[in-house]
Design an enzyme around this catalytic site. Structure first.
Site, PDB file in Angstrom:
ATOM      1  N   CYS A  16       0.798  -1.227   0.000  1.00  0.00           N
ATOM      2  CA  CYS A  16       0.000   0.000   0.000  1.00  0.00           C
ATOM      3  C   CYS A  16       0.832   1.280   0.000  1.00  0.00           C
ATOM      4  CB  CYS A  16      -0.980   0.062   1.167  1.00  0.00           C
ATOM      5  SG  CYS A  16      -1.252  -1.453   2.047  1.00  0.00           S
ATOM      6  N   ARG A  37       6.919 -11.103   5.488  1.00  0.00           N
ATOM      7  CA  ARG A  37       6.336 -10.929   6.819  1.00  0.00           C
ATOM      8  C   ARG A  37       6.949 -11.973   7.739  1.00  0.00           C
ATOM      9  NH1 ARG A  37      -0.064 -10.294   5.102  1.00  0.00           N
ATOM     10  NH2 ARG A  37       0.273  -8.505   3.743  1.00  0.00           N
ATOM     11  N   GLN A  62       1.972 -10.866  -3.665  1.00  0.00           N
ATOM     12  CA  GLN A  62       0.542 -10.604  -3.747  1.00  0.00           C
ATOM     13  C   GLN A  62       0.182 -10.103  -5.140  1.00  0.00           C
ATOM     14  OE1 GLN A  62       0.408  -7.693  -0.468  1.00  0.00           O
ATOM     15  NE2 GLN A  62      -1.084  -9.076   0.480  1.00  0.00           N
ATOM     16  N   ASP A 117      -1.617  -7.683  -5.962  1.00  0.00           N
ATOM     17  CA  ASP A 117      -2.167  -6.613  -5.140  1.00  0.00           C
ATOM     18  C   ASP A 117      -2.641  -5.458  -6.008  1.00  0.00           C
ATOM     19  OD1 ASP A 117      -2.832  -5.475  -2.784  1.00  0.00           O
ATOM     20  OD2 ASP A 117      -0.787  -5.103  -2.102  1.00  0.00           O
ATOM     21  N   HIS A 145      -4.589  -1.361  -5.568  1.00  0.00           N
ATOM     22  CA  HIS A 145      -5.268  -0.350  -4.765  1.00  0.00           C
ATOM     23  C   HIS A 145      -6.049   0.541  -5.708  1.00  0.00           C
ATOM     24  CE1 HIS A 145      -2.144  -1.792  -2.033  1.00  0.00           C
ATOM     25  NE2 HIS A 145      -3.053  -1.579  -1.112  1.00  0.00           N
ATOM     26  N   LYS A 168     -14.679  -5.459   4.876  1.00  0.00           N
ATOM     27  CA  LYS A 168     -14.095  -6.209   3.781  1.00  0.00           C
ATOM     28  C   LYS A 168     -14.995  -7.344   3.327  1.00  0.00           C
ATOM     29  CE  LYS A 168     -11.611  -9.373   6.818  1.00  0.00           C
ATOM     30  NZ  LYS A 168     -10.381 -10.115   7.111  1.00  0.00           N
ATOM     31  N   HIS A 179      -8.471  -1.839  -1.247  1.00  0.00           N
ATOM     32  CA  HIS A 179      -7.327  -2.733  -1.375  1.00  0.00           C
ATOM     33  C   HIS A 179      -7.916  -4.065  -1.809  1.00  0.00           C
ATOM     34  CE1 HIS A 179      -3.737  -4.893   0.426  1.00  0.00           C
ATOM     35  NE2 HIS A 179      -4.629  -5.849   0.308  1.00  0.00           N
TER      36      HIS A 179
END
Length: 635
Positions: free
Chosen positions: A339, A368, A386, A388, A390, A469, A515
């Site tokens: 992000c 992580r 990911q 990913d 946004h 979410k 997200h």
RNA sequence: GCCGACGUAGCUCAGCUGGUAGAGCAACGCACUCGUAAUGCGUAGGUCAGGGGUUCGAGUCCCCUCGUCGGCUCCA
């Protein structure tokens, strides 16, 4: 004795004598029903078969065909196991022992640490209890009486404490074991047709790592031996499909002790598959109005301070210090999420409402530092990528953007044949953002699901503190569910990074940020695919789509030419050139689950064709190279 | 991180109560040149996860670390 009238599920009424139980009712309807009866359901609530009925009750007889039957059976099995444990370890105190998917468990504290070998003794004792057809005797008491009864048992005391004042508390007694329990239970222990204790584990009391660690035994229970055998067979099937096993056998990836836990290394075939999936998804995202970005893997700590990770996610991050020279030392952190990078891209320019929605995606590799006990092959790793994205948008665009995401989810899952369900998580106790924002965002998620005609469950209060979410759970070929896609509204980051856009009225406004990932982690998704397909990938995904098999050495040269010509059409082809009999090469190709085997002998060289063997169908005859390539590429 | 189990050749595994490591497959070599799921013979391969300790002697017993597995927990 006067009769009372009860209603049956089909709407009919039945007269039974006052004081009649569920079992009496079942008997009145028919002896076979009485035989099969496990429990009753009075006005929708499950009750024991010995429960006395009242006039006007709506009563259903629960049998082993009822949806609740297995739960009942397993709950009773948990009690039987607890009795066995109590008999063998009189000092035992018990936590909770619920029925769970496919089985049950019970948590308990005893003076000795059990080993897997002890399970056999417990099983034996359970078998005795079952053979004795013991009943589960219900009694009701007040809270005070319950406290007395469970004196010296801290776990039950705590559970009793939490029950509402004045509530009638029920206990069930069976042999040496008495348990605080809402019930109901099956009529007697003999109804447990088949069971098996599966594993021994540790579990924190109430799942809280600051509380004592109890021992837990997991078991499974079924009405018949066949059902148990089928269940065990399903477990074996899952083991055969285990992506860690297949990953090694198919040479997709490996894990190395020295590399560190949770850090898989992808071999050529595994890497190829990840890239195939990635490129396929990338093209799809371009078509859907996304723009790709690439952002750094590390940032100075300041970024993580702004984003809040420094304060709140630190234990999960890899930080390091760099001596920049001149006495300056900086902290850097490796990204656990993408992000901040995407936000910085957004921030790089003044944004207008005309720029929105802005959809930025990245195949972003993040790290992580997960707890050491949780790693699991590719499914739970410390480094992963990911898919990913946004989306920066105005509040009234959220609805349509979410619909578009759900459409993408549907498309992607459809390609792999996954069915899926959705869950919406709403505002938790601790949260940021205004109530209006939460309401608007949550409604947008729900209405988007509704607009697509999707059913969904609500997980009340289960949202992240920074927004509601949608989680997507898919169901694989053998019925297991996996959480993959997440669509998440974020009120936090726009605030923290203070991002704004210019409205049509030339005022400044804060964009909403969505997200989302569709696959979740690319690597984890690969793991799911490995298990879903049991390693037998469809041709478009297979790392090697075809192997060319020469019958004798003199055909090798032609095989190389076949490989080269097929490779030129974009196919992934290998030649099996080792000096082995053809049937050995076929066995190897089958074992590697290669979709097509192309056999080349004298006849094929002569006619410049290949004999095609399809992985599942076997020999499907000769084909020209162009036709073969076309059939694979179109498949 | 916590509880438990486990770690022997590339893989799957054997190795009794401590006496100095073994099989199958894979690899490599040789022979076979083969028509749709495994040809024969031979060779090589191990600091028994790593470190420390007990012992005349440790794969085997004890401790620590790493990793794996099953759970718990966490998942901004």
């Amino acid at each position: 004795m006067p009769d009372i009238t009860v209603k049956l599920p089909d709407g009919s009424e039945k007269q039974v004598p006052e004081g009649a139980t569920v079992l009496d009712l079942a008997n009145a309807i028919g002896p076979r029903l009485a035989q099969a009866a496990l429990a009753g359901k009075v006005d929708g609530a499950l009750v024991d078969i010995e429960r006395v009925l009242s006039d006007g009750d709506v009563v259903e007889i629960v049998t082993d065909k009822s949806p609740e039957a297995l739960d009942l059976l397993r709950h009773s099995s948990a009690h039987v196991m607890a009795e066995a444990i109590k008999a063998l370890h009189p000092e035992a105190t018990f936590g909770v022992g619920p029925s769970i998917e496919d089985g049950f468990y019970y948590d308990f504290k005893i003076d000795t640490q059990l080993t897997p070998a002890d399970l056999a003794a417990i099983e034996e004792r359970m078998a005795q209890i079952i053979a004795e057809e013991r009943t589960f005797d219900r009694a009701e008491l007040t809270k005070l009486e319950a406290h007395d009864l469970f004196e010296g048992d801290p776990f039950k005391q705590e559970l009793i404490d939490e029950l509402p004042e004045g509530e009638i508390i029920s206990i069930y007694r069976e042999g040496v074991f008495t348990d605080l329990c809402r019930g109901p239970h099956v009529p007697h222990t003999g109804r447990i047709g088949a069971f098996k204790l599966m594993k021994l584990a540790g579990a924190y009391w109430r799942g809280d790592s600051s509380r004592p660690m109890l021992q837990r035994i997991y078991g499974t229970a079924w009405f018949t031996q066949k059902d148990l055998d089928d269940h065990l067979e399903r477990i074996e099937e899952a083991e055969r499909r285990d992506h860690r096993k297949l990953g090694r056998e198919l040479d997709l990836f490996s894990l190395h002790e020295n590399a560190g836990a949770g850090l898989p290394l992808y071999h050529p075939k595994g890497a190829r598959m990840l890239r195939i999936i990635q490129e396929w998804l990338r093209q799809e995202l371009y078509r859907r109005g996304y723009d790709e970005v690439i952002t750094p893997h590390v940032y100075k700590a300041d970024v993580w301070k702004t984003s809040g990770h420094w304060d709140n996610y630190r234990e999960n991050m890899y930080f390091f210090q760099i001596d920049e020279g001149g006495g300056h030392v900086n902290d850097y952190g490796i990204k656990p999420m993408n992000c901040p990078g995407h936000i910085m891209v957004f921030q790089n320019d003044l944004r207008s409402y005309r720029d929105l929605p802005m959809r930025l995606f990245e195949f972003g590799t993040v790290y992580r530092h997960e707890l050491s006990g949780v790693m699991h092959g590719l499914m739970r790793a410390r480094g992963f990528t990911q898919d990913d994205a946004h989306i920066f948008c105005m509040p009234d665009q959220v609805h349509d953007e979410v619909i578009a995401m759900l459409d993408l989810v549907d498309y992607v899952n459809g390609v792999f044949g996954f069915e899926y369900t959705a869950e919406v998580s709403t505002k938790p106790e601790k949260s940021i953002g205004s109530d209006e924002d939460w309401e608007h965002a949550t409604d947008s998620l729900k209405s988007a699901l509704e607009a697509r005609g999707m059913e969904y469950e609500i997980n009340e209060g289960d949202g992240a503190f920074y927004g509601p979410k949608i989680d997507i759970k898919l169901r694989d070929a053998i019925g297991r569910t996996w959480q993959t896609a997440t669509i998440q509204v974020d009120f936090n980051n726009p605030e923290r990074f203070d991002i704004t856009y210019r409205t049509a009225e030339n005022t400044e406004a804060r964009p909403f940020m969505l997200h989302r990932t569709i696959l979740g982690s690319m690597e984890r998704f690969l793991g799911i695919l490995i298990e879903h397909y049991a390693g037998a990938f469809p041709a478009w995904l297979a790392p090697v789509q075809a192997v060319v098999i020469p019958i004798a050495d003199r055909h090798l040269e032609h095989c190389d030419s076949v490989r080269a010509r097929l490779a030129a059409t974009g196919l992934r082809v290998e030649v099996y050139a080792d000096q082995e009999p053809m049937r050995v090469k076929i066995a190897k190709a089958q074992q590697q689950k290669v979709p097509y085997m192309l056999v080349v002998g004298d006849k094929e060289v002569e006619a410049d064709v290949v004999s095609v063997r399809e992985r599942t169908r076997g020999d499907i005859g000769q084909m020209g190279l162009d036709d073969f390539a076309k059939s694979v590429l179109e498949a």
